[in-house]
Design a protein around this motif. Structure first.
Motif, PDB file in Angstrom:
ATOM      1  N   HIS A  55       0.830  -1.201   0.000  1.00 56.12           N
ATOM      2  CA  HIS A  55       0.000   0.000   0.000  1.00 56.12           C
ATOM      3  C   HIS A  55       0.865   1.252   0.000  1.00 56.12           C
ATOM      4  N   GLU A  56       1.828   1.306   0.893  1.00 55.58           N
ATOM      5  CA  GLU A  56       2.669   2.499   0.992  1.00 55.58           C
ATOM      6  C   GLU A  56       3.500   2.691  -0.275  1.00 55.58           C
ATOM      7  N   THR A  57       3.984   1.608  -0.850  1.00 49.94           N
ATOM      8  CA  THR A  57       4.758   1.690  -2.090  1.00 49.94           C
ATOM      9  C   THR A  57       3.907   2.222  -3.234  1.00 49.94           C
ATOM     10  N   ILE A  58       2.713   1.681  -3.387  1.00 51.04           N
ATOM     11  CA  ILE A  58       1.833   2.109  -4.482  1.00 51.04           C
ATOM     12  C   ILE A  58       1.332   3.528  -4.252  1.00 51.04           C
ATOM     13  N   HIS A  59       0.957   3.854  -3.009  1.00 52.86           N
ATOM     14  CA  HIS A  59       0.491   5.207  -2.701  1.00 52.86           C
ATOM     15  C   HIS A  59       1.583   6.229  -3.014  1.00 52.86           C
ATOM     16  N   GLY A  60       2.792   5.973  -2.547  1.00 59.15           N
ATOM     17  CA  GLY A  60       3.898   6.882  -2.818  1.00 59.15           C
ATOM     18  C   GLY A  60       4.202   6.993  -4.303  1.00 59.15           C
ATOM     19  N   SER A  61       4.191   5.870  -5.008  1.00 58.57           N
ATOM     20  CA  SER A  61       4.434   5.879  -6.456  1.00 58.57           C
ATOM     21  C   SER A  61       3.387   6.702  -7.183  1.00 58.57           C
ATOM     22  N   LEU A  62       2.142   6.540  -6.804  1.00 57.16           N
ATOM     23  CA  LEU A  62       1.059   7.286  -7.433  1.00 57.16           C
ATOM     24  C   LEU A  62       1.247   8.786  -7.232  1.00 57.16           C
ATOM     25  N   GLN A  63       1.576   9.200  -6.009  1.00 57.43           N
ATOM     26  CA  GLN A  63       1.767  10.626  -5.717  1.00 57.43           C
ATOM     27  C   GLN A  63       2.930  11.196  -6.533  1.00 57.43           C
ATOM     28  N   VAL A  64       4.046  10.476  -6.589  1.00 58.08           N
ATOM     29  CA  VAL A  64       5.216  10.948  -7.328  1.00 58.08           C
ATOM     30  C   VAL A  64       4.929  10.983  -8.824  1.00 58.08           C
ATOM     31  N   MET A  65       4.276   9.958  -9.355  1.00 60.51           N
ATOM     32  CA  MET A  65       3.954   9.927 -10.782  1.00 60.51           C
ATOM     33  C   MET A  65       3.022  11.081 -11.155  1.00 60.51           C
ATOM     34  N   HIS A  66       2.012  11.340 -10.321  1.00 59.95           N
ATOM     35  CA  HIS A  66       1.127  12.470 -10.593  1.00 59.95           C
ATOM     36  C   HIS A  66       1.911  13.777 -10.588  1.00 59.95           C
ATOM     37  N   ARG A  67       2.771  13.952  -9.595  1.00 61.52           N
ATOM     38  CA  ARG A  67       3.543  15.190  -9.473  1.00 61.52           C
ATOM     39  C   ARG A  67       4.501  15.380 -10.647  1.00 61.52           C
ATOM     40  N   ASP A  68       5.210  14.319 -11.019  1.00 60.42           N
ATOM     41  CA  ASP A  68       6.285  14.452 -11.988  1.00 60.42           C
ATOM     42  C   ASP A  68       5.880  14.239 -13.442  1.00 60.42           C
ATOM     43  N   LEU A  69       4.833  13.464 -13.689  1.00 58.00           N
ATOM     44  CA  LEU A  69       4.538  13.058 -15.060  1.00 58.00           C
ATOM     45  C   LEU A  69       3.184  13.502 -15.602  1.00 58.00           C
ATOM     46  N   PHE A  70       2.219  13.712 -14.753  1.00 62.22           N
ATOM     47  CA  PHE A  70       0.868  13.977 -15.240  1.00 62.22           C
ATOM     48  C   PHE A  70       0.644  15.463 -15.471  1.00 62.22           C
ATOM     49  N   ARG A  71       0.154  15.797 -16.653  1.00 63.10           N
ATOM     50  CA  ARG A  71      -0.212  17.168 -16.997  1.00 63.10           C
ATOM     51  C   ARG A  71      -1.651  17.154 -17.493  1.00 63.10           C
ATOM     52  N   GLU A  72      -2.484  17.973 -16.882  1.00 66.28           N
ATOM     53  CA  GLU A  72      -3.912  17.998 -17.232  1.00 66.28           C
ATOM     54  C   GLU A  72      -4.155  18.276 -18.709  1.00 66.28           C
ATOM     55  N   ASP A  73      -3.356  19.166 -19.287  1.00 63.14           N
ATOM     56  CA  ASP A  73      -3.600  19.601 -20.657  1.00 63.14           C
ATOM     57  C   ASP A  73      -3.034  18.646 -21.718  1.00 63.14           C
ATOM     58  N   GLU A  74      -2.420  17.551 -21.294  1.00 61.95           N
ATOM     59  CA  GLU A  74      -1.891  16.570 -22.232  1.00 61.95           C
ATOM     60  C   GLU A  74      -2.715  15.293 -22.145  1.00 61.95           C
ATOM     61  N   SER A  75      -2.958  14.682 -23.280  1.00 65.08           N
ATOM     62  CA  SER A  75      -3.742  13.447 -23.261  1.00 65.08           C
ATOM     63  C   SER A  75      -2.795  12.253 -23.176  1.00 65.08           C
ATOM     64  N   ILE A  76      -2.390  11.982 -21.950  1.00 59.26           N
ATOM     65  CA  ILE A  76      -1.559  10.814 -21.683  1.00 59.26           C
ATOM     66  C   ILE A  76      -2.305   9.923 -20.704  1.00 59.26           C
ATOM     67  N   VAL A  77      -1.835   8.716 -20.537  1.00 58.58           N
ATOM     68  CA  VAL A  77      -2.454   7.800 -19.591  1.00 58.58           C
ATOM     69  C   VAL A  77      -2.231   8.327 -18.180  1.00 58.58           C
ATOM     70  N   ILE A  78      -3.285   8.321 -17.370  1.00 52.92           N
ATOM     71  CA  ILE A  78      -3.135   8.796 -16.004  1.00 52.92           C
ATOM     72  C   ILE A  78      -2.365   7.758 -15.186  1.00 52.92           C
ATOM     73  N   PRO A  79      -1.594   8.211 -14.197  1.00 51.76           N
ATOM     74  CA  PRO A  79      -0.742   7.299 -13.420  1.00 51.76           C
ATOM     75  C   PRO A  79      -1.489   6.131 -12.780  1.00 51.76           C
ATOM     76  N   SER A  80      -2.689   6.352 -12.267  1.00 52.47           N
ATOM     77  CA  SER A  80      -3.411   5.244 -11.635  1.00 52.47           C
ATOM     78  C   SER A  80      -3.706   4.140 -12.643  1.00 52.47           C
ATOM     79  N   HIS A  81      -3.964   4.511 -13.883  1.00 48.22           N
ATOM     80  CA  HIS A  81      -4.220   3.507 -14.921  1.00 48.22           C
ATOM     81  C   HIS A  81      -2.921   2.760 -15.278  1.00 48.22           C
ATOM     82  N   SER A  82      -1.810   3.481 -15.312  1.00 48.15           N
ATOM     83  CA  SER A  82      -0.519   2.830 -15.579  1.00 48.15           C
ATOM     84  C   SER A  82      -0.197   1.804 -14.503  1.00 48.15           C
ATOM     85  N   LEU A  83      -0.515   2.120 -13.255  1.00 53.61           N
ATOM     86  CA  LEU A  83      -0.230   1.196 -12.151  1.00 53.61           C
ATOM     87  C   LEU A  83      -1.071  -0.076 -12.244  1.00 53.61           C
ATOM     88  N   GLU A  84      -2.160  -0.045 -12.980  1.00 54.55           N
ATOM     89  CA  GLU A  84      -2.969  -1.252 -13.132  1.00 54.55           C
ATOM     90  C   GLU A  84      -2.201  -2.359 -13.846  1.00 54.55           C
TER      91      GLU A  84
END
Length: 184
Positions: A55-84
């Motif tokens: 849980h802690e590993t996935i939660h931390g990964s999700l937060q970091v991926m959102h912070r570093d990789l996700f941009r609202e204005d770009e149509s990329i896969v959202i981090p939670s979907h990548s973690l699936e």
């Protein structure tokens, strides 16, 4: 020929030559690799420790991926979907089932709504502010841990919000035990 799969990396040794192939979770299932039943936790306490660590590993990964990789204005896969993809690999390789759970914000995917009695109770407990909820049932340890949805997450998860206070999503982790008869 010797073939071994490590996570999303497939290593194949044939006639003194190694080959490495990176695989998607779906491709690995086709390779037929199975997890070793002897690696299942022996007790609920051992399962709890594993679930908390995951849980802690996935939660931390999700937060970091959102912070570093996700941009609202770009149509990329959202981090939670990548973690699936990671979730599929953990189930295939270790028999651990993991899925997202909507708690007190909009489910971004209908598959994230509570389905089982355990999940419905977990939603209730997590929405009250308790950080985790667990249950043993039919030789299976079930764990639900909270996932913090900070203000920036609420733009999508709760667009009609009236405050910027954090909300909660959940992560459900489920694994079998080796032998329930030895449980206290």
């Amino acid at each position: 020929m010797l073939s071994v799969c490590f996570g999303l990396l497939w290593i194949c040794y044939t006639q003194n030559e190694f080959s490495l192939t990176f695989l998607q979770a779906e491709e690995q299932a086709e390779q037929g690799a199975q997890f070793d039943q002897s690696s299942l936790p022996a007790t609920a306490e051992e399962a709890r420790i594993r679930a908390r660590l995951l849980h802690e590993t996935i939660h931390g990964s999700l937060q970091v991926m959102h912070r570093d990789l996700f941009r609202e204005d770009e149509s990329i896969v959202i981090p939670s979907h990548s973690l699936e993809d990671v979730f599929k690999e953990l189930e295939r390789g270790h028999g651990i089932k993991i899925r997202w759970l909507a708690v007190n914000a909009k489910a971004m995917n209908i598959d994230n709504e509570a389905k089982t009695d355990f999940e419905k109770q977990a939603v209730k407990v997590l929405s009250e502010g308790t950080p985790e909820y667990e249950q043993m049932q039919d030789n299976r340890f079930q764990y639900a841990g909270s996932i913090r949805l900070a203000s920036q997450c609420l733009k999508c998860h709760l667009p009609q919000r009236t405050s910027n206070e954090d909300r909660t999503a959940g992560l459900v982790i489920s694994m079998s035990l080796k032998n329930m008869s030895k449980q206290p």
